[in-house]
Every structure is written in structure tokens, then in C-alpha cells.
Design a protein around this motif. Sequence first.
Motif, PDB file in Angstrom:
ATOM      1  N   ASN A  17      98.409  25.691  38.041  1.00  9.55           N
ATOM      2  CA  ASN A  17      99.063  25.344  36.780  1.00  9.55           C
ATOM      3  C   ASN A  17     100.580  25.350  36.871  1.00  9.55           C
ATOM      4  O   ASN A  17     101.259  24.749  36.040  1.00  9.55           O
ATOM      5  CB  ASN A  17      98.609  26.311  35.680  1.00  9.55           C
ATOM      6  N   ALA A  18     101.129  26.036  37.887  1.00  9.47           N
ATOM      7  CA  ALA A  18     102.577  26.078  38.084  1.00  9.47           C
ATOM      8  C   ALA A  18     103.066  25.000  39.043  1.00  9.47           C
ATOM      9  O   ALA A  18     104.265  24.924  39.327  1.00  9.47           O
ATOM     10  CB  ALA A  18     102.986  27.458  38.599  1.00  9.47           C
ATOM     11  N   GLY A  19     102.157  24.164  39.556  1.00  8.90           N
ATOM     12  CA  GLY A  19     102.538  23.104  40.478  1.00  8.90           C
ATOM     13  C   GLY A  19     102.540  23.508  41.935  1.00  8.90           C
ATOM     14  O   GLY A  19     102.875  22.694  42.810  1.00  8.90           O
ATOM     15  N   ASN A  20     102.165  24.763  42.239  1.00  8.65           N
ATOM     16  CA  ASN A  20     102.090  25.213  43.625  1.00  8.65           C
ATOM     17  C   ASN A  20     100.785  24.755  44.263  1.00  8.65           C
ATOM     18  O   ASN A  20      99.804  24.466  43.574  1.00  8.65           O
ATOM     19  CB  ASN A  20     102.176  26.737  43.692  1.00  8.65           C
ATOM     20  N   PHE A  21     100.765  24.724  45.593  1.00 12.29           N
ATOM     21  CA  PHE A  21      99.552  24.420  46.333  1.00 12.29           C
ATOM     22  C   PHE A  21      98.935  25.726  46.829  1.00 12.29           C
ATOM     23  O   PHE A  21      99.625  26.570  47.399  1.00 12.29           O
ATOM     24  CB  PHE A  21      99.842  23.491  47.508  1.00 12.29           C
ATOM     25  N   VAL A  22      97.636  25.879  46.600  1.00 13.78           N
ATOM     26  CA  VAL A  22      96.908  27.062  47.038  1.00 13.78           C
ATOM     27  C   VAL A  22      95.777  26.590  47.940  1.00 13.78           C
ATOM     28  O   VAL A  22      95.048  25.651  47.606  1.00 13.78           O
ATOM     29  CB  VAL A  22      96.369  27.868  45.846  1.00 13.78           C
ATOM     30  N   ILE A  23      95.643  27.239  49.094  1.00  6.62           N
ATOM     31  CA  ILE A  23      94.711  26.820  50.140  1.00  6.62           C
ATOM     32  C   ILE A  23      93.776  27.974  50.461  1.00  6.62           C
ATOM     33  O   ILE A  23      94.218  29.118  50.608  1.00  6.62           O
ATOM     34  CB  ILE A  23      95.473  26.431  51.420  1.00  6.62           C
ATOM     35  N   SER A  24      92.493  27.678  50.584  1.00  9.92           N
ATOM     36  CA  SER A  24      91.541  28.666  51.095  1.00  9.92           C
ATOM     37  C   SER A  24      91.010  28.199  52.437  1.00  9.92           C
ATOM     38  O   SER A  24      90.932  26.998  52.711  1.00  9.92           O
ATOM     39  CB  SER A  24      90.384  28.874  50.114  1.00  9.92           C
ATOM     40  N   LEU A  43      93.781  32.998  52.335  1.00  9.91           N
ATOM     41  CA  LEU A  43      94.314  32.403  51.113  1.00  9.91           C
ATOM     42  C   LEU A  43      95.823  32.257  51.275  1.00  9.91           C
ATOM     43  O   LEU A  43      96.520  33.224  51.600  1.00  9.91           O
ATOM     44  CB  LEU A  43      93.983  33.273  49.901  1.00  9.91           C
ATOM     45  N   ILE A  44      96.319  31.035  51.064  1.00 12.31           N
ATOM     46  CA  ILE A  44      97.733  30.714  51.241  1.00 12.31           C
ATOM     47  C   ILE A  44      98.251  30.117  49.943  1.00 12.31           C
ATOM     48  O   ILE A  44      97.623  29.220  49.372  1.00 12.31           O
ATOM     49  CB  ILE A  44      97.933  29.687  52.375  1.00 12.31           C
ATOM     50  N   ILE A  79      97.419  15.266  48.271  1.00 11.39           N
ATOM     51  CA  ILE A  79      97.563  16.426  49.146  1.00 11.39           C
ATOM     52  C   ILE A  79      96.244  16.617  49.884  1.00 11.39           C
ATOM     53  O   ILE A  79      95.166  16.500  49.292  1.00 11.39           O
ATOM     54  CB  ILE A  79      97.962  17.692  48.351  1.00 11.39           C
ATOM     55  N   VAL A  80      96.339  16.871  51.178  1.00  8.32           N
ATOM     56  CA  VAL A  80      95.172  16.992  52.045  1.00  8.32           C
ATOM     57  C   VAL A  80      95.281  18.303  52.811  1.00  8.32           C
ATOM     58  O   VAL A  80      96.369  18.658  53.288  1.00  8.32           O
ATOM     59  CB  VAL A  80      95.106  15.825  53.056  1.00  8.32           C
ATOM     60  N   VAL A  81      94.177  19.020  52.942  1.00  7.37           N
ATOM     61  CA  VAL A  81      94.161  20.199  53.799  1.00  7.37           C
ATOM     62  C   VAL A  81      92.995  20.090  54.764  1.00  7.37           C
ATOM     63  O   VAL A  81      91.978  19.451  54.466  1.00  7.37           O
ATOM     64  CB  VAL A  81      94.074  21.506  52.984  1.00  7.37           C
ATOM     65  N   ILE A 117      91.599  27.463  59.918  1.00 10.14           N
ATOM     66  CA  ILE A 117      91.112  26.231  59.290  1.00 10.14           C
ATOM     67  C   ILE A 117      91.345  26.304  57.789  1.00 10.14           C
ATOM     68  O   ILE A 117      91.063  27.330  57.162  1.00 10.14           O
ATOM     69  CB  ILE A 117      89.604  26.024  59.559  1.00 10.14           C
ATOM     70  N   GLY A 118      91.835  25.223  57.204  1.00 11.78           N
ATOM     71  CA  GLY A 118      91.939  25.097  55.757  1.00 11.78           C
ATOM     72  C   GLY A 118      90.767  24.303  55.218  1.00 11.78           C
ATOM     73  O   GLY A 118      90.522  23.175  55.660  1.00 11.78           O
ATOM     74  N   TYR A 119      90.029  24.881  54.269  1.00  9.05           N
ATOM     75  CA  TYR A 119      88.840  24.223  53.730  1.00  9.05           C
ATOM     76  C   TYR A 119      89.060  23.581  52.361  1.00  9.05           C
ATOM     77  O   TYR A 119      88.395  22.604  52.027  1.00  9.05           O
ATOM     78  CB  TYR A 119      87.692  25.227  53.608  1.00  9.05           C
ATOM     79  N   CYS A 120      89.934  24.151  51.541  1.00  9.12           N
ATOM     80  CA  CYS A 120      90.067  23.655  50.172  1.00  9.12           C
ATOM     81  C   CYS A 120      91.508  23.826  49.709  1.00  9.12           C
ATOM     82  O   CYS A 120      92.163  24.817  50.055  1.00  9.12           O
ATOM     83  CB  CYS A 120      89.120  24.420  49.246  1.00  9.12           C
ATOM     84  N   VAL A 121      92.010  22.869  48.931  1.00  2.61           N
ATOM     85  CA  VAL A 121      93.347  22.964  48.353  1.00  2.61           C
ATOM     86  C   VAL A 121      93.271  22.607  46.878  1.00  2.61           C
ATOM     87  O   VAL A 121      92.515  21.716  46.477  1.00  2.61           O
ATOM     88  CB  VAL A 121      94.354  22.049  49.091  1.00  2.61           C
ATOM     89  N   ILE A 122      94.034  23.340  46.056  1.00  3.38           N
ATOM     90  CA  ILE A 122      94.204  23.003  44.652  1.00  3.38           C
ATOM     91  C   ILE A 122      95.694  23.008  44.342  1.00  3.38           C
ATOM     92  O   ILE A 122      96.493  23.623  45.055  1.00  3.38           O
ATOM     93  CB  ILE A 122      93.470  23.982  43.708  1.00  3.38           C
ATOM     94  N   GLN A 123      96.083  22.304  43.293  1.00  2.87           N
ATOM     95  CA  GLN A 123      97.433  22.425  42.748  1.00  2.87           C
ATOM     96  C   GLN A 123      97.306  23.231  41.467  1.00  2.87           C
ATOM     97  O   GLN A 123      96.609  22.830  40.532  1.00  2.87           O
ATOM     98  CB  GLN A 123      98.058  21.062  42.481  1.00  2.87           C
TER      99      GLN A 123
END
Length: 463
Positions: free
Chosen positions: A24-31, A46-47, A350-352, A16-22
Motif C-alpha cells: 500500500n506504500a508503493g514498496n516491493f515485497v518479495i517472498s 522476506l525482502i 515488476i518480475v521476481v 530464489i524469489g517466488y512472489c512479489v507484491i507492491q
Amino acid sequence: ALFGWERFYGGDSLDIGYCVIQDNAGNFVISGTTYSISTDNFDAYLIKADNRGDTIWTRTFGGSNYDDATGLTQASDNGYVIVGSSNSFTGDETFDVYIVKTDTAGATDWVKTYGSSEDDFGSAIIRTSDNGFAITGVYNYYPDYDLGYYVGDVYVIKTDAGGDTSWTRHYGGSDDDAGSFIAQTHDGGYVITGYTYSLGPGIVDTSNIYLAKLNRFGGLDWQRGIDYNHSFDDAYFVYQLGDNGFIIAGGCYTTARKWDALLVKTDSLGNPQWQRTYGDNNSDIAYTACKTRDNGYILAGQTASFGANWVDIYLVKTDSLGNMLWQNKYGGNGIDRALSVLQTSDGGYIVVGLFGGDTAQSVGDVYLLKVDSAGTPMAVLDPSTQSPSNFFLDIFPNPFNSALNISAPPGTHIEIFNLLGQKIDEFGDKNIWQPNLPSTSGVYFLRATNRNNVLTKRAVYIK
């Protein structure tokens, strides 16, 4: 227009993905949390993915019991900080709030746990103006035998940049209360939302939205229970506006015995000024939201009202007064749910969350969905990046005049979207599409889904 894409992460078990941020480098990080990659139980997950959703690296954290990561933020050194809950390190299998700080490559810098002798849970984390962190969740969750159920308090923890505690507080009343989201306010304090069974009107075995304003040291300025419909109300997002009021998103249980997605605007003291609900004749709820650059809002959650699928991801875009501009659903044939949404640097979203597979009994994957500013769901992607070589979608002739021939493997579900991202048709095993009379000449997108395989192609219709 900048169209979107979807990606899946995980394995054969529940992820399950609970949270996503973009970042400072423009990448998506998912917890989130994963059972597929863990050796013996759920681990925090963490992805890191690039701006097209392709995996850069994945990491797992935790011990031999349950660990998750429901919240995520970027630290001042560009590393990442996750918050969640764990019962791997307490020695008695009670849960504590669990925080892990990593560097930009996902290597662990430090780990902290916080809590009481009972269960404690972490829900959300933010980086504060002093480059420390503020966390909210649930404190001292235990069985109250007089009430006959579990109760807890709203929990707030303030730390420095190294995770050392600056102060902790808990709030609420004599019944069950929980914090789900925290934001910093203009005066350097904090606002928290969640649910309360202790505060507000109509509290007789039902919940109200919890809203509290704290000063910078955790002192309570005020707390409120906001009742929408004298039934169950819950909130998952809060943000302070320029007029010092607040916008809150969540859900309310209506007199029709179903959930509606809910958006509430309050004044600076938490008194409601207006409320809006979204959905239709079945249950719909917003598990997350964010303010958009046009001063409107994007709400994300799940819907059972639209389409023939089991439960789908639900997006609603509104203006600054909560009036709906568009809504859309996304996902497969099982239970799909959005748990985090934000506006991206290109103006899209962006949605997770969870992609539940093909049936209500299927396990799920972490689901990352990118849509453009109009909610258009899918782009024409290179099939090699999206599906195995034995999955195909062929359409001909293209452009077409009266009928489009479709070739895909048996069991493939076809959805057709216009340029506004609106679904205009869908069907199962069928090898021809003839547009209905209202359809106009132009570009249409065909999305083919077969289990976790997805392909999209563009067709041009000329009347």
C-alpha cells in the motif's frame, strides 16, 4: 517513457524469489527461500525494497530443516503474510503448510502450520474479502505403491485474520492432483488451478490443467481437467473475468516434444472457449501471469527459444483475446526464471524469480526486474547503486555517426536495445559497434553484464 531496472538479493549460495507484491506504500515485497543467509538449511525469505528496488530490510523464518515462502499477501493491518512449506516443526521431517504473519517491519506476529500425517505443501495465498486468508497447495502427498509414484490432493485452507482455521478441504481424484494458485470469485467463493492426473480427457500417464470452482464454505461447485494437446498440461495462474469466465496461464507439452507457454479462456463452468500458445522452436513456459489494466494479460516464465543464453526470463504481453502484442527476454548467461509478475502503479511490470548466474552450474540469486509498459528492460542508473567501482562501461563519441567505441572489462557481454525494448544486437569482447543498415537514427541502450555486475548507458545515433 518510464524505464526499468534490475536488482539482485542473496549471497553465495542458492536464493530464489517466488512472489512479489507492491504494498500500500508503493514498496516491493518479495517472498522466497534462501540458503545464503540461513545457518544450516533453506529458510523462508522476506525482502522489502523501495520503488527502485533498494533494500529496506530482509528477514528469514524457519527452523533447522527446510522452509520456504512461495506465496505472499498483505494483511489488513498492512503487515505481510507468507505461505510455503516446512519440515522443521513436524517432529518426523514430513512437510506441513507453513504460514508466518509479520508486521510492517517484518517482525513475526504469529506462525501456523497445517497438514496431514504425510507431506503437505503450500503454494499460494490470498487475503479474502473478510480479511482472512485462503491458501492452496498439496494435501497428503504420499507414495502409492499400486500406482508406483507419489500422489496427493488439491488442498485449500480458509483461515480468519489470525490464522485460525475456518475450514479445510481437499479435492481431485484417485491419482495425483495439486493446487498452484487460488483467487476469490465474484460470488465470494474461490477458483483454484494447478494440475491433475485424475480428471479430464487423455489421462494416460499425462497431466491436464486442473480447474475447480468452490462456494464460500469450500463446497465443490465443479472441477475440471482441461486437456490442450493430449500430453502434459499445467497451470499456475487463474482469474475470474467480468463475464464470469476464467483466464488460465501455464504450459503445455507439444507434439514437437517441447513446452509452450499457454493461455486459456473458459466460460463460467470451466469449458474452454479459446487457447493461445507462445514461444518458438525450444521449450518456453509461463509460470505466472496477471490481468493488466487494458484488459489484456502479461505472462512471465522462462524461454530457451530466443537468444544465445542458456535459459532466460520470458515476458509476453497480450490483448484481451490473447493475441501477442510484444515479447521479450531478460537475464544473464545461466538459467533465469520468472516466478511472479504484476503490473505496477506506473503502468509497467515488476518480475521476481531466479537469476542463475553465468553458467548452467551456477547457483542463483533472487532477481527483481522492473520494465516499463513496453517491456523496455533497463534504465540509465547511477553506477554506484548497481555495480562495484571496478566495473565500468565507457562509450564514445556520444552522439555518434557511424561507429560507437566501447570500453569495458574483459569478459563483458554487451546487449543493445532500441526504445521499444527490442534487442537489436549483442556481442562479447568487442570494442566497437557499427549499427546495421536497418537501424534508424535515435536513442539506443547498451547493457553491459559481467557476472552479477550490470551497467546501462544511453547512446544517440545520428545517421
